[in-house]
Design an enzyme around this catalytic site. Sequence first.
Site, short mmCIF file in Angstrom:
data_model
loop_
_atom_site.label_atom_id
_atom_site.label_comp_id
_atom_site.label_asym_id
_atom_site.label_seq_id
_atom_site.Cartn_x
_atom_site.Cartn_y
_atom_site.Cartn_z
N ARG A 17 -7.25 -40.36 -25.80
CA ARG A 17 -8.24 -40.61 -26.76
C ARG A 17 -7.79 -41.58 -27.87
NH1 ARG A 17 -8.60 -34.67 -24.65
NH2 ARG A 17 -10.60 -35.04 -23.51
N THR B 49 -2.79 -37.13 -23.91
CA THR B 49 -4.03 -37.95 -23.88
C THR B 49 -4.61 -38.00 -25.33
OG1 THR B 49 -5.44 -35.73 -23.28
CG2 THR B 49 -4.60 -37.19 -21.46
N SER C 137 -0.53 -32.00 -23.66
CA SER C 137 -1.41 -31.49 -22.73
C SER C 137 -1.23 -30.97 -21.42
CB SER C 137 -2.13 -32.64 -22.35
OG SER C 137 -2.57 -33.47 -23.60
N GLY D 222 -2.65 -27.90 -19.89
CA GLY D 222 -3.11 -26.21 -20.25
C GLY D 222 -3.28 -25.70 -18.86
N GLU D 223 -4.05 -26.27 -18.01
CA GLU D 223 -4.31 -25.38 -16.47
C GLU D 223 -2.90 -25.52 -15.79
OE1 GLU D 223 -6.54 -24.14 -17.71
OE2 GLU D 223 -7.41 -25.78 -18.62
N ASN E 139 -6.30 -22.17 -24.07
CA ASN E 139 -6.51 -20.92 -23.50
C ASN E 139 -5.12 -20.55 -22.84
OD1 ASN E 139 -6.56 -23.03 -21.08
ND2 ASN E 139 -6.38 -21.29 -19.90
N ASP F 273 -11.56 -19.31 -20.34
CA ASP F 273 -10.90 -20.75 -20.98
C ASP F 273 -11.70 -21.51 -22.03
OD1 ASP F 273 -9.43 -22.96 -20.25
OD2 ASP F 273 -11.09 -23.99 -19.07
N ASP G 42 -10.44 -22.64 -24.50
CA ASP G 42 -9.48 -23.41 -25.57
C ASP G 42 -9.90 -23.41 -26.83
OD1 ASP G 42 -9.36 -24.21 -22.65
OD2 ASP G 42 -7.65 -25.69 -23.31
N ARG H 167 -15.15 -23.93 -28.43
CA ARG H 167 -15.57 -23.89 -27.04
C ARG H 167 -16.50 -22.58 -26.70
NH1 ARG H 167 -11.63 -26.93 -23.11
NH2 ARG H 167 -11.86 -25.26 -21.67
N TRP I 117 -20.68 -36.13 -24.32
CA TRP I 117 -19.14 -35.95 -24.06
C TRP I 117 -18.64 -36.83 -25.27
CZ3 TRP I 117 -17.81 -31.63 -21.74
CH2 TRP I 117 -16.17 -31.45 -21.32
CA CA Z 1 -8.23 -24.89 -20.56
#
Ligand code: CA
Length: 592
Positions: A137, A181, A200, A202-203, A280, A322, A324, A349, A495
Amino acid sequence: MKAHWKLLATASAMTFALACGSVAQAGPVSMDDILNDAKTTADVVTNGLGTQGQRFSPLKTINKDTIKGLVPAWAFSFGGEKQRGQESQALVKDGVIYVTGSYSRMWAIDAKTGEKIWEYEARLPEGILPCCDVINRGAALYGDKVYFGTLDAKLVALEAKTGKVVWRKEIDDFKAGYSYTAAPLIVPSKHGALLVTGVSGGEFGVVGRVEARSAETGETVWIRPVLEGLMGTLLGKESTMTGKANETWPGDLYKTGGGATWLGGTYDAETNSLFFGTGNPAPWNSHLRPGDNKWTASRLAIDPDTGDIKWGFQTTPNDGWDFDGVNEVVSFDLAKDGKTVKAAATADRNGFFYVLDRTNGKFISASPFVKNITWAKGIGADGRPIYDPANRPGDPSKSTDGKKGDTVYSVPSFLGGKNWMPIGYSPDTKLFYVPSNEWGMDIWNEPITYKKGAAYLGAGFTIKPLFEDYVGSLKAIDPATGAVKWEYKNKAPLWGGVLTTAGGLVFTGTPEGYLKAFDAASGEEVWKFQTGSGIVASPVTWEQDGEQWIGVASGWGGAVPLWGGEVAKRVKFLNQGGAFWAFRLPKNLAAK
Ligand code: CA
Ligand code: CA
């Protein structure tokens, strides 16, 4: 060692100048340059066009009358076979553009000609775990260096003139699911200039934290874990604990509990606060984590001198969707009851647009910015969601076979009323410009156990469009009332970030490939240009030789094609790409 680097740097810079003659060379970036970035028009030296993240430029040569003369000046290909999502916001300094690309690459480009000055490509190991495309980013500039994070969870400082590596630091173990990112953030502190980053991943059961390093050396100054019960550090020693162990999160699950700080942060010099959002809680099944699960799905204000938390505000306590809470906190002045409030706004979100007092985190207001929200009946006067238990995904342990909890249909989908794409604020119109999406999902919980480096969701889902004719929706929101002043509907999900200007314009890109400009007051579309691939990046503007320029990266990708369910099917005709486009308004067309 340091002196050695300097010698090398000087030698290569000289060789370079001899070889390339007239190619632009950027001078050093000072802390004043960074703190004044929102006001200075010749450069863009921060992510967000100013550390407050308003993405507003005082430039007004390009306006709704002159924009018909805006023409492409050049396009720069990111090259190779590596395409996918290009979500980078460019930086511009002394006629040099620094832009990052997919697969942890960066380029310095001559802003006038589009010629490549240098290219850096991180050598990524096998087995990296980017959850949501191989994107980046953006970079940060300070002194003679340019910084960015790579998909294997490392931070790299490059010499801005040459692209040569000055230092490289590991944020964390990519094999445990960490990656990076976001654009890093440079802020002043008692310890000198700090490079501030999150994590980064999170999942994958990572634990969110914010950390500050010396921008010069890359040495860690402080670390702030965002989950309660975990200890922070300052100058290598234990500092303070985040919250209180097990206060809002019983058991041990918080030790792999998410809260990834994956979108980076903003900084407000007026209150000397860093603002970071947290992802999340993990896993997604909220029945395993009774309580608020602080500080997941929250916004935190952090003291840059100590790394201590000044205040926290949780948008989705005991999140089960989720949602976040990473989305950017944008500082602005709110006129209220005849006074000016030092406020901040954030579009979550979860589909609500929040206004907070940024001096203390006090809740001011929340209003829905997407339609048909199901997961909450509204937001109470205390800022907490009013839950409807019937709309929470069910507990798998209560199902007949113990394998799948009750499915619920939730709006918004887990990709959010708004996802990563940054909002903008115009102090002229006093409106926020929010790229949003109207979609829902079927969601259910499944049993899961933590395994290092494996996805840690414990949920299944299918995203579905809410309306036949559009998913994307750019909205102008009045933060004083929460009213939507205008809306632009786009077929594909939006996006990319926005840019707003004193020329009374709002710029944003579409997955269909267009960079578009809208009248900031009315929402009327006044200009568009087809870049050849979808735009999921944030545009910038700067002044060069008396002309106003606009630049944006183009290249379709990001989370939607990977996770978008029925919406992904709807947009699967879109082509990938990888290019940076520069536009200018020639002097003779800039009619007064
Ligand atoms: Ca997430
Ligand atoms: Ca500037």
